[in-house]
Each structure stands twice: as C-alpha cells, then as structure tokens.
Scaffold this motif. Structure first.
Motif, PDB file in Angstrom:
ATOM      1  N   MET A   1     -21.310 -18.224  12.392  1.00 33.30           N
ATOM      2  CA  MET A   1     -20.564 -17.277  11.580  1.00 33.30           C
ATOM      3  C   MET A   1     -21.168 -15.894  11.790  1.00 33.30           C
ATOM      4  SD  MET A   1     -19.710 -17.562   7.559  1.00 33.30           S
ATOM      5  CE  MET A   1     -18.429 -16.496   6.987  1.00 33.30           C
ATOM      6  N   ARG A   2     -20.319 -14.875  11.771  1.00 36.17           N
ATOM      7  CA  ARG A   2     -20.836 -13.517  11.941  1.00 36.17           C
ATOM      8  C   ARG A   2     -21.428 -13.021  10.611  1.00 36.17           C
ATOM      9  NH1 ARG A   2     -17.134  -9.652   9.765  1.00 36.17           N
ATOM     10  NH2 ARG A   2     -15.100 -10.557   9.338  1.00 36.17           N
ATOM     11  N   PRO A   3     -22.424 -12.151  10.663  1.00 39.11           N
ATOM     12  CA  PRO A   3     -23.003 -11.610   9.432  1.00 39.11           C
ATOM     13  C   PRO A   3     -21.943 -10.859   8.615  1.00 39.11           C
ATOM     14  CG  PRO A   3     -24.416 -11.145  11.299  1.00 39.11           C
ATOM     15  CD  PRO A   3     -23.134 -11.689  11.854  1.00 39.11           C
ATOM     16  N   LEU A   4     -22.020 -11.001   7.306  1.00 36.02           N
ATOM     17  CA  LEU A   4     -21.055 -10.364   6.413  1.00 36.02           C
ATOM     18  C   LEU A   4     -21.730  -9.316   5.542  1.00 36.02           C
ATOM     19  CD1 LEU A   4     -19.140 -13.557   5.179  1.00 36.02           C
ATOM     20  CD2 LEU A   4     -18.550 -12.040   7.069  1.00 36.02           C
ATOM     21  N   VAL A   5     -20.937  -8.335   5.149  1.00 34.16           N
ATOM     22  CA  VAL A   5     -21.405  -7.309   4.222  1.00 34.16           C
ATOM     23  C   VAL A   5     -20.613  -7.431   2.930  1.00 34.16           C
ATOM     24  CG1 VAL A   5     -22.159  -5.740   6.050  1.00 34.16           C
ATOM     25  CG2 VAL A   5     -19.827  -5.578   5.169  1.00 34.16           C
ATOM     26  N   GLU A   6     -21.102  -6.768   1.903  1.00 32.85           N
ATOM     27  CA  GLU A   6     -20.529  -6.890   0.565  1.00 32.85           C
ATOM     28  C   GLU A   6     -19.018  -6.663   0.534  1.00 32.85           C
ATOM     29  OE1 GLU A   6     -20.705  -4.729  -3.805  1.00 32.85           O
ATOM     30  OE2 GLU A   6     -22.398  -4.468  -2.431  1.00 32.85           O
ATOM     31  N   GLN A   7     -18.535  -5.601   1.145  1.00 31.23           N
ATOM     32  CA  GLN A   7     -17.101  -5.295   1.054  1.00 31.23           C
ATOM     33  C   GLN A   7     -16.251  -6.362   1.745  1.00 31.23           C
ATOM     34  OE1 GLN A   7     -16.300  -2.820  -1.049  1.00 31.23           O
ATOM     35  NE2 GLN A   7     -14.300  -3.766  -0.914  1.00 31.23           N
ATOM     36  N   ASP A   8     -16.719  -6.886   2.868  1.00 28.08           N
ATOM     37  CA  ASP A   8     -16.001  -7.979   3.540  1.00 28.08           C
ATOM     38  C   ASP A   8     -15.876  -9.183   2.614  1.00 28.08           C
ATOM     39  OD1 ASP A   8     -15.775  -6.528   5.904  1.00 28.08           O
ATOM     40  OD2 ASP A   8     -17.569  -7.441   6.793  1.00 28.08           O
ATOM     41  N   ILE A   9     -16.961  -9.508   1.949  1.00 24.84           N
ATOM     42  CA  ILE A   9     -16.976 -10.664   1.055  1.00 24.84           C
ATOM     43  C   ILE A   9     -16.012 -10.443  -0.107  1.00 24.84           C
ATOM     44  CG2 ILE A   9     -18.404 -12.008  -0.537  1.00 24.84           C
ATOM     45  CD1 ILE A   9     -20.784 -11.371   1.399  1.00 24.84           C
ATOM     46  N   ARG A  10     -16.116  -9.307  -0.760  1.00 29.52           N
ATOM     47  CA  ARG A  10     -15.255  -9.040  -1.927  1.00 29.52           C
ATOM     48  C   ARG A  10     -13.770  -9.024  -1.549  1.00 29.52           C
ATOM     49  NH1 ARG A  10     -18.413  -8.379  -6.105  1.00 29.52           N
ATOM     50  NH2 ARG A  10     -20.444  -7.401  -5.895  1.00 29.52           N
ATOM     51  N   ASN A  11     -13.451  -8.513  -0.361  1.00 34.22           N
ATOM     52  CA  ASN A  11     -12.051  -8.452   0.076  1.00 34.22           C
ATOM     53  C   ASN A  11     -11.506  -9.807   0.523  1.00 34.22           C
ATOM     54  OD1 ASN A  11     -11.943  -5.699  -0.400  1.00 34.22           O
ATOM     55  ND2 ASN A  11     -12.440  -5.162   1.714  1.00 34.22           N
ATOM     56  N   SER A  12     -12.370 -10.788   0.709  1.00 35.65           N
ATOM     57  CA  SER A  12     -11.936 -12.072   1.269  1.00 35.65           C
ATOM     58  C   SER A  12     -11.375 -13.056   0.247  1.00 35.65           C
ATOM     59  CB  SER A  12     -13.105 -12.736   2.001  1.00 35.65           C
ATOM     60  OG  SER A  12     -14.064 -13.234   1.082  1.00 35.65           O
ATOM     61  N   PHE A  13     -11.643 -12.860  -1.022  1.00 35.46           N
ATOM     62  CA  PHE A  13     -11.267 -13.864  -2.025  1.00 35.46           C
ATOM     63  C   PHE A  13      -9.757 -13.994  -2.158  1.00 35.46           C
ATOM     64  CE2 PHE A  13     -15.639 -12.967  -3.328  1.00 35.46           C
ATOM     65  CZ  PHE A  13     -16.126 -14.261  -3.316  1.00 35.46           C
ATOM     66  N   VAL A  14      -9.296 -15.235  -2.081  1.00 41.70           N
ATOM     67  CA  VAL A  14      -7.855 -15.506  -2.099  1.00 41.70           C
ATOM     68  C   VAL A  14      -7.374 -16.146  -3.394  1.00 41.70           C
ATOM     69  CG1 VAL A  14      -7.712 -15.702   0.408  1.00 41.70           C
ATOM     70  CG2 VAL A  14      -8.120 -17.764  -0.968  1.00 41.70           C
ATOM     71  N   ASN A  15      -8.287 -16.599  -4.244  1.00 41.82           N
ATOM     72  CA  ASN A  15      -7.845 -17.302  -5.444  1.00 41.82           C
ATOM     73  C   ASN A  15      -8.386 -16.671  -6.733  1.00 41.82           C
ATOM     74  OD1 ASN A  15     -10.492 -18.178  -5.060  1.00 41.82           O
ATOM     75  ND2 ASN A  15     -10.071 -20.236  -5.835  1.00 41.82           N
ATOM     76  N   CYS A  16      -8.557 -15.366  -6.699  1.00 43.94           N
ATOM     77  CA  CYS A  16      -8.917 -14.638  -7.916  1.00 43.94           C
ATOM     78  C   CYS A  16      -8.362 -13.213  -7.794  1.00 43.94           C
ATOM     79  CB  CYS A  16     -10.428 -14.623  -8.129  1.00 43.94           C
ATOM     80  SG  CYS A  16     -11.388 -13.663  -6.956  1.00 43.94           S
ATOM     81  N   SER A  17      -8.373 -12.508  -8.906  1.00 45.45           N
ATOM     82  CA  SER A  17      -7.858 -11.142  -8.903  1.00 45.45           C
ATOM     83  C   SER A  17      -8.872 -10.208  -8.241  1.00 45.45           C
ATOM     84  CB  SER A  17      -7.592 -10.680 -10.336  1.00 45.45           C
ATOM     85  OG  SER A  17      -8.824 -10.486 -11.020  1.00 45.45           O
ATOM     86  N   LYS A  18      -8.418  -9.006  -7.892  1.00 48.60           N
ATOM     87  CA  LYS A  18      -9.319  -8.011  -7.298  1.00 48.60           C
ATOM     88  C   LYS A  18     -10.421  -7.632  -8.286  1.00 48.60           C
ATOM     89  CE  LYS A  18      -6.091  -6.127  -4.004  1.00 48.60           C
ATOM     90  NZ  LYS A  18      -5.579  -4.983  -3.318  1.00 48.60           N
ATOM     91  N   GLY A  19     -10.072  -7.587  -9.561  1.00 50.13           N
ATOM     92  CA  GLY A  19     -11.071  -7.289 -10.587  1.00 50.13           C
ATOM     93  C   GLY A  19     -12.133  -8.370 -10.673  1.00 50.13           C
ATOM     94  N   GLU A  20     -11.703  -9.626 -10.607  1.00 45.42           N
ATOM     95  CA  GLU A  20     -12.667 -10.726 -10.618  1.00 45.42           C
ATOM     96  C   GLU A  20     -13.558 -10.661  -9.377  1.00 45.42           C
ATOM     97  OE1 GLU A  20     -10.510 -14.429 -12.892  1.00 45.42           O
ATOM     98  OE2 GLU A  20      -9.585 -13.700 -11.025  1.00 45.42           O
ATOM     99  N   ALA A  21     -12.965 -10.359  -8.230  1.00 43.06           N
ATOM    100  CA  ALA A  21     -13.735 -10.272  -6.985  1.00 43.06           C
ATOM    101  C   ALA A  21     -14.783  -9.159  -7.066  1.00 43.06           C
ATOM    102  CB  ALA A  21     -12.805 -10.039  -5.797  1.00 43.06           C
ATOM    103  N   LYS A  22     -14.466  -8.062  -7.749  1.00 46.79           N
ATOM    104  CA  LYS A  22     -15.429  -6.967  -7.902  1.00 46.79           C
ATOM    105  C   LYS A  22     -16.616  -7.378  -8.768  1.00 46.79           C
ATOM    106  CE  LYS A  22     -12.407  -3.007  -7.312  1.00 46.79           C
ATOM    107  NZ  LYS A  22     -11.787  -1.832  -7.939  1.00 46.79           N
ATOM    108  N   ARG A  23     -16.378  -8.332  -9.694  1.00 50.11           N
ATOM    109  CA  ARG A  23     -17.434  -8.759 -10.613  1.00 50.11           C
ATOM    110  C   ARG A  23     -18.254  -9.941 -10.102  1.00 50.11           C
ATOM    111  NH1 ARG A  23     -13.054  -7.650 -13.875  1.00 50.11           N
ATOM    112  NH2 ARG A  23     -12.505  -9.830 -14.131  1.00 50.11           N
TER     113      ARG A  23
END
Length: 164
Positions: A1-23
C-alpha cells in the motif's frame, strides 16, 4: 500500500458524513507504518473503544470504512477466526466489526459485518511480521503471496457488500 496522509484518509470514507470524517481520530504514527507490508491501514480509536477504521486502495482510489464493534470480551479459552486473514485469536482478539452501508441503505440504518482481528493487523499476520501467538496461524499449502491475495479478495468481497 502507498503511504497515506491525513487529507487522503479523511477524504476516503464512504460510509459516514464529511463532518464525521473530519472528527475521526487518526493514528499519530503514519510516518512509521510499514506501508510496503500493508494491504490496508487499520486502527482503533483510542477515544472511542467501540470504533475502528480501515482505509484501502480499490480500483485506483481509496476507500475508507468506519466500524463499530462490541467492547465485550470473550473468555480466554474461546478462540475465534478472522474472516479476512484466517488468523485465530483467544478471547477478544477477533471482533464482529459492523459498518453502515453506503448511500440510501446506510441512511436507513442498514449495515454489514465481518469478523476481524481486533487490532486490524491482518496484513502483518499473513506476512509473518507480527506473531498472533502459538497455534494462531494454520500451516497452509498456499504461499504467502497466495495468502495475501486471499486476504485482499476477502476484503474486496466485504467492500462489495458495503456498496450493495
């Protein structure tokens, strides 16, 4: 797997809201992860013991999944097997992780579950980089590469159910 950074991780979530992903509480040791040995990035939330997260590469992009799991512990003599990597663990070493489905089904409260290593270290167990304990990995006729492919296939099948 390629190394990930915070923004990549937060933008990847498919089963929660953007607000939940930020938290979401992200791991602090992203720079120290053994990326070459990971099929997915998995971690537990230290502030919410019933939550865990998984991010993996799929079809050229990233897919992040939020999970909930019971905090109850099983007896030490009870053994359970992870559905992804087929490693067995005593006690609470395997948990039923449930994920809200994507889209309208998820908004209606539908979810899917998977028995997984509670520490989300499946990739390391399969590669022999982390020892789950004596008798926890069966001797197999499959090569390590074939076991890795099986683990990835099991994860892909679970993700298919998440989108169904």
């Amino acid at each position: 797997m390629r190394p990930l950074v915070e923004q990549d991780i937060r933008n990847s979530f498919v089963n929660c809201s953007k607000g939940e992903a930020k938290r979401v509480s992200l791991p602090r040791d992203l720079d120290e992860r053994p990326w070459d040995d990971l099929d997915f990035l998995g971690w537990r939330d230290p502030g919410a013991p019933d939550r865990s997260y998984l991010v993996t590469e799929r079809e050229g992009g990233l897919v992040g999944v939020t999970f909930r799991f019971p905090s109850s512990r099983r007896g030490f003599l009870h053994r359970s097997m992870c559905s992804l990597c087929l490693t067995t663990h005593p006690g609470g070493g395997v948990s039923l992780m449930t994920a809200r489905k994507t889209g309208a089904a998820g908004r209606e409260g539908n979810s899917v579950g998977l028995y997984m290593c509670t520490d989300l270290a499946c990739s390391l167990y399969v590669r022999g980089k982390k020892a789950p304990g004596p008798g926890s990995r069966f001797e197999e006729s499959l090569t390590v590469e074939e076991q890795i492919a099986r683990t990835r296939g099991n994860l892909s099948s679970f993700l298919d159910k998440l989108y169904a």
